[in-house]
Design a protein around this motif. Structure first.
Motif, short mmCIF file in Angstrom:
data_model
loop_
_atom_site.label_atom_id
_atom_site.label_comp_id
_atom_site.label_asym_id
_atom_site.label_seq_id
_atom_site.Cartn_x
_atom_site.Cartn_y
_atom_site.Cartn_z
N HIS A 147 0.85 -1.20 0.00
CA HIS A 147 0.00 0.00 0.00
C HIS A 147 0.87 1.24 0.00
O HIS A 147 0.60 2.22 -0.68
CB HIS A 147 -0.89 -0.04 1.26
CG HIS A 147 -1.98 0.98 1.29
ND1 HIS A 147 -2.58 1.39 2.45
CD2 HIS A 147 -2.62 1.68 0.30
CE1 HIS A 147 -3.53 2.28 2.18
NE2 HIS A 147 -3.56 2.48 0.89
N ALA A 148 1.92 1.22 0.81
CA ALA A 148 2.84 2.36 0.90
C ALA A 148 4.20 1.81 1.36
O ALA A 148 4.27 0.76 1.98
CB ALA A 148 2.33 3.38 1.92
N ALA A 189 11.85 0.04 -1.94
CA ALA A 189 10.53 -0.61 -2.05
C ALA A 189 10.69 -2.11 -2.33
O ALA A 189 9.91 -2.93 -1.82
CB ALA A 189 9.71 0.06 -3.14
N PHE A 235 -1.21 -1.14 -4.33
CA PHE A 235 -1.43 0.24 -4.77
C PHE A 235 -0.35 0.53 -5.80
O PHE A 235 0.82 0.65 -5.48
CB PHE A 235 -1.33 1.19 -3.57
CG PHE A 235 -1.71 2.63 -3.85
CD1 PHE A 235 -2.44 3.01 -4.98
CD2 PHE A 235 -1.35 3.64 -2.95
CE1 PHE A 235 -2.79 4.34 -5.21
CE2 PHE A 235 -1.71 4.98 -3.16
CZ PHE A 235 -2.42 5.32 -4.31
N GLU A 268 1.12 2.99 -8.15
CA GLU A 268 1.07 4.45 -8.34
C GLU A 268 2.48 5.01 -8.15
O GLU A 268 3.31 4.37 -7.49
CB GLU A 268 0.09 5.05 -7.31
CG GLU A 268 -0.35 6.47 -7.56
CD GLU A 268 -1.03 6.65 -8.92
OE1 GLU A 268 -0.44 7.36 -9.76
OE2 GLU A 268 -2.11 6.10 -9.14
N ALA A 326 3.53 5.02 -4.70
CA ALA A 326 3.46 3.72 -4.02
C ALA A 326 4.36 2.70 -4.73
O ALA A 326 5.58 2.79 -4.63
CB ALA A 326 2.02 3.26 -3.94
#
Ligand code: DI6
Ligand code: FE
Length: 398
Positions: free
Chosen positions: A174-175, A184, A211, A213, A216
């Motif tokens: 999600h984050a 990440a 997510f 994006e 993200a």
């Protein structure tokens, strides 16, 4: 064996064969929690004569509502961030400055499972009071293995405390938490993937979400999450094309996703991929409204391609502090130009599909679970048209 026959009602079965599946003088027979008959009162068979009859006073009966995309479990709130946005800051600026999702993560990590349940219950109660029978709840504000599992244990607990079906989604992607800033991929390796395996082992995960994006995870990172999900036999879904078009919906569709959600920036190739895969488009007008977005999801292209459209609250503390499925339907009509029938199908039949529950709930049909909502309105369009008015009389869960 409990056998009930509901009579003297108007029935919106929400089957696709006629508008709202409307039956003027309807009856619903329920046997042991399942619908044995739903249709015109004059057609029901004598076999149901032994059922205990309830006169519904001419009220409207629909399937119980299904909120297929929520972040119901979280700590704290983001009213301060709301003020900042009103002063001109954007959602992305706030996220990059350490606010946004990451600030809810801090508040969620502080709470125990029981405290998370206590915080979420009023939101769940609000949904039940508007006729919800099934709610999806995501993780995604823990971002450590233990905190993500804690969120899903809280979600399962909510399903035990209330008469509601809870479907859980693993949204560790999600984050990126502060401790993994600019790493990440390491976060996915250390947390998202092993946590998914632990959660699956514990029976905590019904689907895997992400997510996709700029703020993200990239499509390549999401693909790694999806591959592990599929290896574990878990269906996938994705927050895609909310703020930009990274090709997330196509990626999701290629992994057989149940749904791709948000979709304001969805392009023609994404629509085609979703149509080919039977992936449901989940529209979230509460987030569009809250973030004062301008870019509309391509509703006409989705219709033309025959993609099933669902509507959900996206209930979360940042982009959609909305716990009202009725208002979500109204917003879907007014902001996205869905017809009232499409909006109601989006919170019943198509929401069920978005959760892989199309055979179980979402319409009032023989064989499905008896999960109904009874409303004091004459026509189902009224459920979408009114603003801030709840006409629910009762939920009937057979
Ligand atoms: N998109 C959203 O709208 C929510 N999550 C996501 O991936 C927002 C979550 C938040 O702002 O707390
Ligand atoms: Fe969301």
């Amino acid at each position: 064996m409990t056998r009930t026959l509901l009579t003297n009602l108007r029935l919106a079965t929400m089957t696709a064969d006629r508008p709202y599946g409307l039956v003027e003088d309807g009856a619903v027979a329920i046997a042991d929690g399942r619908i044995a008959y739903a249709g015109p009162v004059e057609d029901f068979e004598e076999a149901f004569d032994a059922f205990e009859t309830r006169d519904m006073g001419g009220r409207l009966v629909t399937p119980a509502l299904i909120d297929c995309h929520t972040h119901l479990v979280f700590g704290g709130n983001r009213a301060r961030e709301f003020e900042m946005r009103l002063e001109g800051a954007t959602y992305e600026e706030i996220a990059r400055a350490g606010g946004g999702i990451v600030s809810t993560v801090a508040a969620t990590r502080e709470l125990s499972k029981d405290e998370l349940v206590e915080a979420a219950l009023p939101r769940l109660n609000a949904m039940l009071a508007e006729g919800v029978g099934t709610v999806e709840i995501k993780s995604g504000y823990g971002l450590t293995i233990e905190d993500e599992l804690k969120m899903l244990r809280a979600a399962r607990e909510l399903g035990r405390l209330r008469d509601v079906r809870v479907r859980t989604s693993w949204l560790a992607a999600h984050a990126v938490p502060a401790e993994y800033k600019d790493r990440a991929d390491a976060y996915i390796d250390d947390v998202a993937l092993p946590g998914m395996e632990a959660g699956a082992e514990e029976g905590l995960i019904d689907a895997v979400d992400g997510f996709c994006e700029g703020i993200a995870f990239s499509p390549a990172q999401i693909a790694r999450v999806f591959e592990r999900a599929r290896a574990l036999g878990l269906p996938v879904k994705l927050h895609a094309e909310q703020l930009s078009d990274l090709g997330g919906a196509k990626l999701a569709a290629e992994h057989g996703a149940l749904s791709a959600d948000h979709l304001e920036y969805l392009g023609a190739y994404g629509v085609a991929a979703m149509a080919a895969a039977g992936t449901v488009a989940v529209l979230l007008p509460g987030a569009f409204y809250t973030l004062r977005e301008k870019q509309m999801p391509p509703v006409e292209a989705l219709r033309a391609a025959g993609v099933a459209i669902a509507v959900a609250t996206d209930c979360n503390p940042g982009s959609s502090p909305l716990a009202s499925p009725l208002l979500a339907m109204n917003m879907a009509a007014t902001l996205f130009r869905l017809t009232p029938e499409e909006a109601l199908a989006g919170m019943t039949r198509n929401a069920a599909r978005a959760l892989g529950l199309g055979g179980e709930v979402g319409t009032v049909e023989a064989g499905k679970r008896a999960e109904l909502a009874v409303w004091d309105v004459e026509h189902p369009a009224e459920l979408v048209y009114r603003i801030g008015f709840n006409a629910l009389v009762e939920r009937v869960v057979g």
